[in-house]
Design an enzyme around this catalytic site. Structure first.
Site, PDB file in Angstrom:
ATOM      1  N   ASP A   7     -56.490  50.189  32.315  1.00 52.30           N
ATOM      2  CA  ASP A   7     -55.044  50.146  32.462  1.00 52.30           C
ATOM      3  C   ASP A   7     -54.766  49.825  33.924  1.00 52.30           C
ATOM      4  O   ASP A   7     -55.644  49.964  34.775  1.00 52.30           O
ATOM      5  CB  ASP A   7     -54.450  51.506  32.069  1.00 52.30           C
ATOM      6  CG  ASP A   7     -52.940  51.489  31.942  1.00 52.30           C
ATOM      7  OD1 ASP A   7     -52.358  50.391  31.793  1.00 52.30           O
ATOM      8  OD2 ASP A   7     -52.345  52.565  31.991  1.00 52.30           O
ATOM      9  N   ASP A   9     -51.255  50.431  35.939  1.00 50.76           N
ATOM     10  CA  ASP A   9     -50.382  51.353  36.666  1.00 50.76           C
ATOM     11  C   ASP A   9     -50.863  52.788  36.560  1.00 50.76           C
ATOM     12  O   ASP A   9     -50.974  53.346  35.472  1.00 50.76           O
ATOM     13  CB  ASP A   9     -48.941  51.220  36.165  1.00 50.76           C
ATOM     14  CG  ASP A   9     -48.369  49.836  36.447  1.00 50.76           C
ATOM     15  OD1 ASP A   9     -48.690  49.263  37.502  1.00 50.76           O
ATOM     16  OD2 ASP A   9     -47.620  49.321  35.608  1.00 50.76           O
ATOM     17  N   ASP A  17     -44.136  59.602  42.044  1.00 41.65           N
ATOM     18  CA  ASP A  17     -44.032  60.583  40.961  1.00 41.65           C
ATOM     19  C   ASP A  17     -43.063  60.174  39.855  1.00 41.65           C
ATOM     20  O   ASP A  17     -43.312  60.422  38.692  1.00 41.65           O
ATOM     21  CB  ASP A  17     -43.604  61.948  41.512  1.00 41.65           C
ATOM     22  CG  ASP A  17     -44.709  62.575  42.340  1.00 41.65           C
ATOM     23  OD1 ASP A  17     -45.877  62.185  42.174  1.00 41.65           O
ATOM     24  OD2 ASP A  17     -44.400  63.446  43.156  1.00 41.65           O
ATOM     25  N   ALA A  20     -43.136  54.813  36.413  1.00 44.53           N
ATOM     26  CA  ALA A  20     -44.111  54.566  35.358  1.00 44.53           C
ATOM     27  C   ALA A  20     -44.780  53.214  35.573  1.00 44.53           C
ATOM     28  O   ALA A  20     -45.766  52.907  34.919  1.00 44.53           O
ATOM     29  CB  ALA A  20     -43.443  54.610  33.992  1.00 44.53           C
ATOM     30  N   ASN A  53     -49.156  47.236  29.740  1.00 41.36           N
ATOM     31  CA  ASN A  53     -47.782  47.042  29.275  1.00 41.36           C
ATOM     32  C   ASN A  53     -46.943  46.637  30.481  1.00 41.36           C
ATOM     33  O   ASN A  53     -47.025  47.277  31.530  1.00 41.36           O
ATOM     34  CB  ASN A  53     -47.199  48.341  28.703  1.00 41.36           C
ATOM     35  CG  ASN A  53     -47.755  48.699  27.350  1.00 41.36           C
ATOM     36  OD1 ASN A  53     -48.393  47.894  26.686  1.00 41.36           O
ATOM     37  ND2 ASN A  53     -47.508  49.928  26.932  1.00 41.36           N
ATOM     38  N   SER A  55     -43.269  46.054  30.313  1.00 43.09           N
ATOM     39  CA  SER A  55     -41.941  45.980  29.692  1.00 43.09           C
ATOM     40  C   SER A  55     -40.853  45.628  30.693  1.00 43.09           C
ATOM     41  O   SER A  55     -39.757  45.230  30.299  1.00 43.09           O
ATOM     42  CB  SER A  55     -41.596  47.291  28.992  1.00 43.09           C
ATOM     43  OG  SER A  55     -41.438  48.331  29.943  1.00 43.09           O
ATOM     44  N   ARG A  59     -37.292  43.733  30.005  1.00 40.10           N
ATOM     45  CA  ARG A  59     -36.034  44.370  30.414  1.00 40.10           C
ATOM     46  C   ARG A  59     -35.360  43.646  31.570  1.00 40.10           C
ATOM     47  O   ARG A  59     -34.295  44.051  32.020  1.00 40.10           O
ATOM     48  CB  ARG A  59     -36.287  45.832  30.785  1.00 40.10           C
ATOM     49  CG  ARG A  59     -36.706  46.665  29.576  1.00 40.10           C
ATOM     50  CD  ARG A  59     -36.842  48.129  29.897  1.00 40.10           C
ATOM     51  NE  ARG A  59     -38.049  48.360  30.681  1.00 40.10           N
ATOM     52  CZ  ARG A  59     -38.251  49.405  31.462  1.00 40.10           C
ATOM     53  NH1 ARG A  59     -37.323  50.327  31.605  1.00 40.10           N
ATOM     54  NH2 ARG A  59     -39.382  49.551  32.110  1.00 40.10           N
ATOM     55  N   CYS A  91     -48.601  42.895  27.848  1.00 39.81           N
ATOM     56  CA  CYS A  91     -47.535  42.854  26.855  1.00 39.81           C
ATOM     57  C   CYS A  91     -46.210  42.835  27.607  1.00 39.81           C
ATOM     58  O   CYS A  91     -45.920  43.764  28.359  1.00 39.81           O
ATOM     59  CB  CYS A  91     -47.602  44.073  25.939  1.00 39.81           C
ATOM     60  SG  CYS A  91     -46.142  44.205  24.875  1.00 39.81           S
ATOM     61  N   CYS A  99     -43.669  45.306  18.722  1.00 39.46           N
ATOM     62  CA  CYS A  99     -44.762  44.334  18.634  1.00 39.46           C
ATOM     63  C   CYS A  99     -46.090  45.063  18.411  1.00 39.46           C
ATOM     64  O   CYS A  99     -46.157  46.286  18.490  1.00 39.46           O
ATOM     65  CB  CYS A  99     -44.830  43.522  19.924  1.00 39.46           C
ATOM     66  SG  CYS A  99     -45.249  44.543  21.364  1.00 39.46           S
ATOM     67  N   ARG A 102     -47.920  46.005  22.414  1.00 36.73           N
ATOM     68  CA  ARG A 102     -47.488  47.055  23.336  1.00 36.73           C
ATOM     69  C   ARG A 102     -48.241  48.345  23.011  1.00 36.73           C
ATOM     70  O   ARG A 102     -48.138  48.885  21.913  1.00 36.73           O
ATOM     71  CB  ARG A 102     -45.973  47.282  23.227  1.00 36.73           C
ATOM     72  CG  ARG A 102     -45.471  48.359  24.164  1.00 36.73           C
ATOM     73  CD  ARG A 102     -43.953  48.471  24.107  1.00 36.73           C
ATOM     74  NE  ARG A 102     -43.494  49.655  24.779  1.00 36.73           N
ATOM     75  CZ  ARG A 102     -43.417  49.803  26.101  1.00 36.73           C
ATOM     76  NH1 ARG A 102     -43.754  48.803  26.878  1.00 36.73           N
ATOM     77  NH2 ARG A 102     -43.008  50.928  26.630  1.00 36.73           N
TER      78      ARG A 102
END
Length: 189
Positions: A7, A9, A17, A20, A53, A55, A59, A91, A99, A102
């Site tokens: 992964d 992030d 903190d 995401a 991911n 997103s 967005r 994604c 989908c 994701r």
């Protein structure tokens, strides 16, 4: 072939903190030891692939040019250490798109295993969030949670798929993988 799926992030780059994900080159800060860990995998003959991911694309929080610039900086910093990512799968969809790529859906990881023609059960999946591990569990991969990023907040009794190994960070997970591979009899890895 030895292949590992990471992964991004919270696993490779640091997050504040409340974040995401990151959305600019200026926010890219590697987790201490993460890039060196990837280079160590490469030097030991592993292919390293990213499944992430993004997103923020769907967005409208950043565009593909920005995503490519973040990844270019990551590649440059890795190359300076003698490391590399073999591929980046991402994604761009939001959760509302429903989908198959994701995470926690397994689509990205299935694509990676298909492209590299590997048995998913032989693939370590390393990440700092439940969605990454759930996607790995769906393909039967070997699961490794790192406590950088969101990983430290995950309650193992409630959220981790069975058989998940837990590590302080990517460097510790890679040290575990390399030690485990070294312990295998010749020809078993």
């Amino acid at each position: 072939m030895k292949l590992v799926i990471l992964d991004r992030d919270g696993t490779i780059n640091s997050l504040a903190d409340e974040e995401a994900f990151i959305s600019s080159v200026e926010e890219w800060v590697p987790v201490p030891g993460a890039l060196q860990a990837i280079a160590s995998l490469n030097h030991a003959g592993w292919r390293v692939v990213l499944a992430t991911n993004q997103s923020g694309l769907g967005r409208g929080l950043f565009d593909v040019t920005t995503l490519n610039a973040i990844h270019a900086l990551m590649h440059k910093q890795l190359a300076a250490l003698g490391g590399r990512l073999d591929a980046i799968f991402y994604c761009p969809h939001t959760a509302a798109d429903a989908c198959n790529c994701r995470k926690p859906a397994p689509g990205l990881m299935e694509q990676i295993c298909e492209r590299y023609r590997v048995d998913p059960r032989t693939v370590p999946v390393i990440g700092s969030c439940a969605a990454h591990l759930q996607a790995g569990a769906a393909i039967g991969a070997q699961l490794h949670l790192v406590d950088s990023g969101q990983g430290a907040a995950i309650d193992p009794a409630l959220s981790l798929p069975a058989g998940t190994h837990r590590h302080a960070d990517l460097a510790a997970a890679v040290a575990y993988l390399l030690a485990s591979a070294a312990a295998l009899p010749a020809g078993a890895g």
